[in-house]
Design a protein around this motif. Structure first.
Motif, short mmCIF file in Angstrom:
data_model
loop_
_atom_site.label_atom_id
_atom_site.label_comp_id
_atom_site.label_asym_id
_atom_site.label_seq_id
_atom_site.Cartn_x
_atom_site.Cartn_y
_atom_site.Cartn_z
N GLN A 2 0.85 -1.18 0.00
CA GLN A 2 0.00 0.00 0.00
C GLN A 2 0.89 1.24 0.00
OE1 GLN A 2 -3.36 -0.35 2.84
NE2 GLN A 2 -2.42 -2.31 3.34
N LEU A 3 0.27 2.41 -0.24
CA LEU A 3 1.02 3.66 -0.20
C LEU A 3 0.68 4.44 1.05
CD1 LEU A 3 0.81 5.04 -3.85
CD2 LEU A 3 2.58 3.61 -2.80
N ALA A 4 1.66 5.20 1.54
CA ALA A 4 1.47 6.06 2.70
C ALA A 4 2.41 7.25 2.57
CB ALA A 4 1.75 5.31 4.00
N LYS A 5 2.11 8.29 3.33
CA LYS A 5 2.99 9.46 3.40
C LYS A 5 3.57 9.50 4.80
CE LYS A 5 3.14 14.45 2.80
NZ LYS A 5 2.36 15.64 2.44
N VAL A 6 4.89 9.65 4.88
CA VAL A 6 5.55 9.75 6.18
C VAL A 6 5.28 11.14 6.73
CG1 VAL A 6 7.75 9.67 7.40
CG2 VAL A 6 7.33 8.10 5.49
N ILE A 7 4.70 11.19 7.94
CA ILE A 7 4.35 12.49 8.53
C ILE A 7 5.11 12.78 9.82
CG2 ILE A 7 2.07 12.56 7.46
CD1 ILE A 7 0.90 11.69 10.20
N GLY A 8 5.94 11.84 10.25
CA GLY A 8 6.71 12.09 11.47
C GLY A 8 7.53 10.88 11.87
N SER A 9 8.13 10.98 13.04
CA SER A 9 8.95 9.89 13.56
C SER A 9 8.53 9.60 14.99
CB SER A 9 10.43 10.24 13.49
OG SER A 9 10.69 11.39 14.26
N MET A 10 8.99 8.48 15.50
CA MET A 10 8.66 8.09 16.86
C MET A 10 9.90 7.52 17.53
SD MET A 10 5.86 5.40 18.26
CE MET A 10 6.94 4.04 18.58
N VAL A 11 10.11 7.87 18.78
CA VAL A 11 11.22 7.33 19.55
C VAL A 11 10.65 6.60 20.75
CG1 VAL A 11 13.25 7.90 20.93
CG2 VAL A 11 12.79 9.16 18.82
N SER A 12 11.16 5.41 20.98
CA SER A 12 10.76 4.61 22.14
C SER A 12 12.04 4.10 22.79
CB SER A 12 9.88 3.44 21.70
OG SER A 12 9.60 2.60 22.78
N THR A 13 12.39 4.65 23.95
CA THR A 13 13.64 4.24 24.59
C THR A 13 13.51 2.88 25.27
OG1 THR A 13 13.06 5.50 26.56
CG2 THR A 13 14.49 6.57 24.94
N ARG A 14 12.30 2.51 25.66
CA ARG A 14 12.07 1.18 26.26
C ARG A 14 11.19 0.39 25.32
NH1 ARG A 14 12.05 0.76 32.48
NH2 ARG A 14 11.16 -1.18 31.78
N LYS A 15 11.75 -0.71 24.83
CA LYS A 15 11.01 -1.54 23.88
C LYS A 15 11.59 -2.95 23.88
CE LYS A 15 13.71 0.61 20.24
NZ LYS A 15 14.01 1.88 20.87
N CYS A 16 10.92 -3.83 23.20
CA CYS A 16 11.37 -5.20 23.01
C CYS A 16 12.79 -5.20 22.45
CB CYS A 16 10.40 -5.89 22.05
SG CYS A 16 10.94 -7.49 21.45
N GLU A 17 13.63 -6.09 22.97
CA GLU A 17 15.02 -6.15 22.50
C GLU A 17 15.13 -6.32 20.99
OE1 GLU A 17 17.31 -9.08 24.55
OE2 GLU A 17 16.93 -8.18 26.51
N ARG A 18 14.21 -7.05 20.39
CA ARG A 18 14.28 -7.29 18.94
C ARG A 18 13.98 -6.03 18.13
NH1 ARG A 18 10.92 -12.52 17.94
NH2 ARG A 18 10.21 -12.30 20.06
N LEU A 19 13.48 -4.98 18.77
CA LEU A 19 13.24 -3.72 18.07
C LEU A 19 14.39 -2.72 18.26
CD1 LEU A 19 9.45 -3.07 18.71
CD2 LEU A 19 10.55 -3.91 16.64
N GLU A 20 15.37 -3.08 19.07
CA GLU A 20 16.51 -2.19 19.29
C GLU A 20 17.16 -1.84 17.96
OE1 GLU A 20 17.64 -0.85 22.18
OE2 GLU A 20 16.11 -1.86 23.38
N GLY A 21 17.43 -0.55 17.75
CA GLY A 21 18.10 -0.08 16.54
C GLY A 21 17.20 0.14 15.35
#
Length: 101
Positions: A2-21
């Motif tokens: 599908q198509l989308a437009k990027v409208i921002g970013s998100m930061v999460s300092t605490r998250k699942c280890e597999r999402l690190e980086g």
């Protein structure tokens, strides 16, 4: 996909280890014929270096875990491409070079 437009970013300092980086972006679905935003914003993992204002291709569900960067990760949406142009029935409805991004 599908198509989308990027409208921002998100930061999460605490998250699942597999999402690190992983780079997380906020995007809103795009109507492919009108190139207008439609629907609610969502969080998506970025695998291609997309940025705010760009039109992107994204995959959801189990397909979002089929990239080298997302295999085995708990993601439900992944940006898999940055759109250069969209032609529908012989008419160019979007061109990145003309969008100012």
């Amino acid at each position: 996909m599908q198509l989308a437009k990027v409208i921002g970013s998100m930061v999460s300092t605490r998250k699942c280890e597999r999402l690190e980086g992983m780079k997380l972006l906020v995007a809103v679905p795009i109507d492919m014929e009108t190139m207008e935003e439609k629907g609610a914003p969502f969080v998506t993992a970025d695998t291609v270096g997309a940025g705010e204002g760009e039109i992107v291709m994204w995959a959801g569900g189990s397909s979002s875990r089929q990239t080298d960067l997302t295999t085995g990760k708990p993601v439900d949406s992944t940006i898999i491409g940055i759109v250069d142009f969209v032609d529908i029935q012989g008419k160019r409805v979007y061109a990145k070079s003309e969008a100012g991004t």
